[in-house]
Design an enzyme around this catalytic site. Sequence first.
Site, PDB file in Angstrom:
ATOM      1  N   ASP A   1      24.665  83.481  36.860  1.00  0.00           N
ATOM      2  CA  ASP A   1      23.887  83.757  38.060  1.00  0.00           C
ATOM      3  C   ASP A   1      23.122  85.051  37.763  1.00  0.00           C
ATOM      4  O   ASP A   1      23.492  85.830  36.881  1.00  0.00           O
ATOM      5  CB  ASP A   1      24.758  83.886  39.317  1.00  0.00           C
ATOM      6  CG  ASP A   1      23.912  83.702  40.587  1.00  0.00           C
ATOM      7  OD1 ASP A   1      22.665  83.783  40.491  1.00  0.00           O
ATOM      8  OD2 ASP A   1      24.479  83.476  41.670  1.00  0.00           O
ATOM      9  N   TRP A   2      22.062  85.252  38.509  1.00  0.00           N
ATOM     10  CA  TRP A   2      21.118  86.330  38.177  1.00  0.00           C
ATOM     11  C   TRP A   2      21.781  87.720  38.347  1.00  0.00           C
ATOM     12  O   TRP A   2      21.920  88.222  39.455  1.00  0.00           O
ATOM     13  CB  TRP A   2      19.892  86.181  39.052  1.00  0.00           C
ATOM     14  CG  TRP A   2      18.797  85.309  38.478  1.00  0.00           C
ATOM     15  CD1 TRP A   2      17.469  85.654  38.398  1.00  0.00           C
ATOM     16  CD2 TRP A   2      18.886  83.996  37.893  1.00  0.00           C
ATOM     17  NE1 TRP A   2      16.759  84.633  37.803  1.00  0.00           N
ATOM     18  CE2 TRP A   2      17.587  83.606  37.478  1.00  0.00           C
ATOM     19  CE3 TRP A   2      19.936  83.109  37.630  1.00  0.00           C
ATOM     20  CZ2 TRP A   2      17.317  82.384  36.853  1.00  0.00           C
ATOM     21  CZ3 TRP A   2      19.667  81.886  37.020  1.00  0.00           C
ATOM     22  CH2 TRP A   2      18.382  81.547  36.633  1.00  0.00           C
TER      23      TRP A   2
END
Length: 744
Positions: free
Chosen positions: A243-244
């Site tokens: 995930d970012w």
Amino acid sequence: MRTEAERTAKKTEKEIEKLLGKLTLDEKIAMIHGVGLFRSGGVERLGIPGLVTSDGPMGVRAEFLNDRWIPAGNNDDSVSYLPSNSALASTWNPYRAYEMGKVLGAEARGRGKDVILAPGINIKRSPLCGRNFEYMSEDPKLTATLAVPFIKGVQQNDVAACVKHFAANVQETDRLMVDEEIDDRTLYELYFPAFKAAVQEGNAYSVMGAYNKINGYHCCENKNLLDLVLRGEWGFDGAVISDWGGIHRTKEAAECSIDLEMSVFPDFDEYKLANPLKEAIRKGEISEETVDRKVRNLLRMMFRLKMLGRHKEERKAGAYNAPSHREMILKTAEESMILLKNEGHLLPLGAAKIKKLVVIGQNAAKIHSDGGGSAEIKALYEICPLMGLKRYLGGNVQVEYYKGYYVPEKPKMFDHNWQADSLDDLKDTTIGQLIRDEAHMQEMHRRQEEERLAQLEKEKAEIHEKNKALFAQAVEAAKDADAVIFVGGLNHDSDSEGIDRVDMKLPYEQDALIEELLKVRKDLIVALVGGSPVEMPWRDRAQAILWSYYAGMETGTAFARVLFGDVNPSGKLAETFPGRYEDCADAKNGQFGLWGSIKLEEGLYCGYRHFDRNRIKPAFCFGHGLSYTEFAYSGLTLKTEKNREVKVSFTVKNTGKRIGAETAQIYIAPIAPKVDRPDKELKAYTKVELAPGKSRKVTLTLKQQDFAYFDEALHDFTADAGDYEILVGASCEDIRLKGIAALA
Ligand code: BGC
């Protein structure tokens, strides 16, 4: 004898090794981290393109600048707006899931994307989680059976589905750091099954590691989760994408099965899997083989996507904004609407009898597609309920609209979403001079949360003041109309990434307004639009209640067609609607929305499993949803096969006057389990459409696995011999048929 697929896979592996042999360390490193906010690095010299990713679950997000969370401002990136996963799940229809996947994949490919960051399949643990609207259900079986066809639909377009967020991403508060203590059995029975099905049955090409920690380790650096479970036990050989900003440490991430680091920062060379990794390899602290493993997985995905190899020319081109997409979106929206209550057959309305219609409530005229966090999109159009009603009725009917209540203006989602906020520190700096201190970031998020809560408090007084006139006007108007429809609910100011709701109440004093309206109009139709359950303290007094999740660009059309009976509603709740938040498992143990760490003490007992066990009656139970017709169930027979499968047959009959569809649900209730087990669990369902008076015999097979629980000592699933009650019903409370199956 090898199958064709096995021969192709073997050839691909050879080609991967060949390419890998030609890559320099620098080139390999470029491939395993973001070089743009949504792009990874490619190797031009060898014809290896970078991966182009995009959010998200409700349509392909608008373009951003490569290195800033600033919309590119293009006029060519509006797209079809799909029903949210919560709406999709309410259809209980795997075929619709497949179609929606197909639409999303075609749109993503049409926009030139390689990986679409969807679907979101986290299990809903608390009704307050801000991202619930992006997820499907509180039940693993329902989620799995919808996720699989969805993924197949996406990937048919030569686009990878990136199934997210693995795993147990159950709250938004402190989402980057929160440590969740969860026992193995709960993980394997509740939080894992949909992901397992996604990779094993859906063949998802990629999986996104979640932000949170599980049992002390961040999911994106979690060997147990990624190496042992995902790759080891489930055999996943696709790409794991962080995930970012989900990766925090170089060595840990390098040495576990995460293949691509994406983040929210524009200092791409400083990503943990960029220069810091190169440096560590140079110093001999980390082996180059760790990088090779990641590159292999990414290349394998690229071959599957036909980005590389002999089939490149055959790669699908996709298409966005195709008219056929809108038709499929409308059908799904229609099937997703849930008729919660319909006393005295108040609905459907007869259009011929209506000369004046009064519509009250801000969600009648609200556009939702542009909010929610990373699920926001720039919709080609969005038909709100009011427009849907006006288009349906035409110009000869007087449709009057009243806001009814006040909604404080919020800055556009982009200005305050988490992704943009995490760049707050950078506003006056140039790329490369960044403050990336985690403690600082956490503090910043905590501050923002405090500010949000204080702001909400402040707004209350303002809302109360402004509502006085709005209420009076609406109540007065309601007195004189052939029909009155209230359209309220939630919006993305609370159904949003990065925040959790503070309570389960309808905001903006809507409860008070509904009570007042009910005093003057017993026949008030209450329609609510939202992404997660709300308390409905007036529900005994309202005759008709219709619930819609964010249902896409044709929401308004579907809404009118359901209210006026062109469509017979067939949606059912994919999550429990509790009477009060206090009744929920997470409220009872107080372990939701805390900073730092939470313990999922309730184990398996959330959603209907909790309500069943504690004999609490929810407002509307899991699986509930009415129709304008009625269905009768009869003739249950159970046949246990030698392989420990049970064939369940029964007949569903439409006993009413309209054509309609019914979702029959099968739950298993072990009679004398050796270990503690939920009272009943959904294991199969089927949706049948029947003309009036018609019936259909259906047969569903319960597999041995459906009887099993996870035995922590064996570290495996076991289906104990014994008697199991098989419950067939129209909802988890409305059980119509019962029988006993004996498992040898
Ligand atoms: C979200 C993901 C999303 C990613 C990229 C993250 O903040 O949690 O769901 O795909 O950003 O926008």
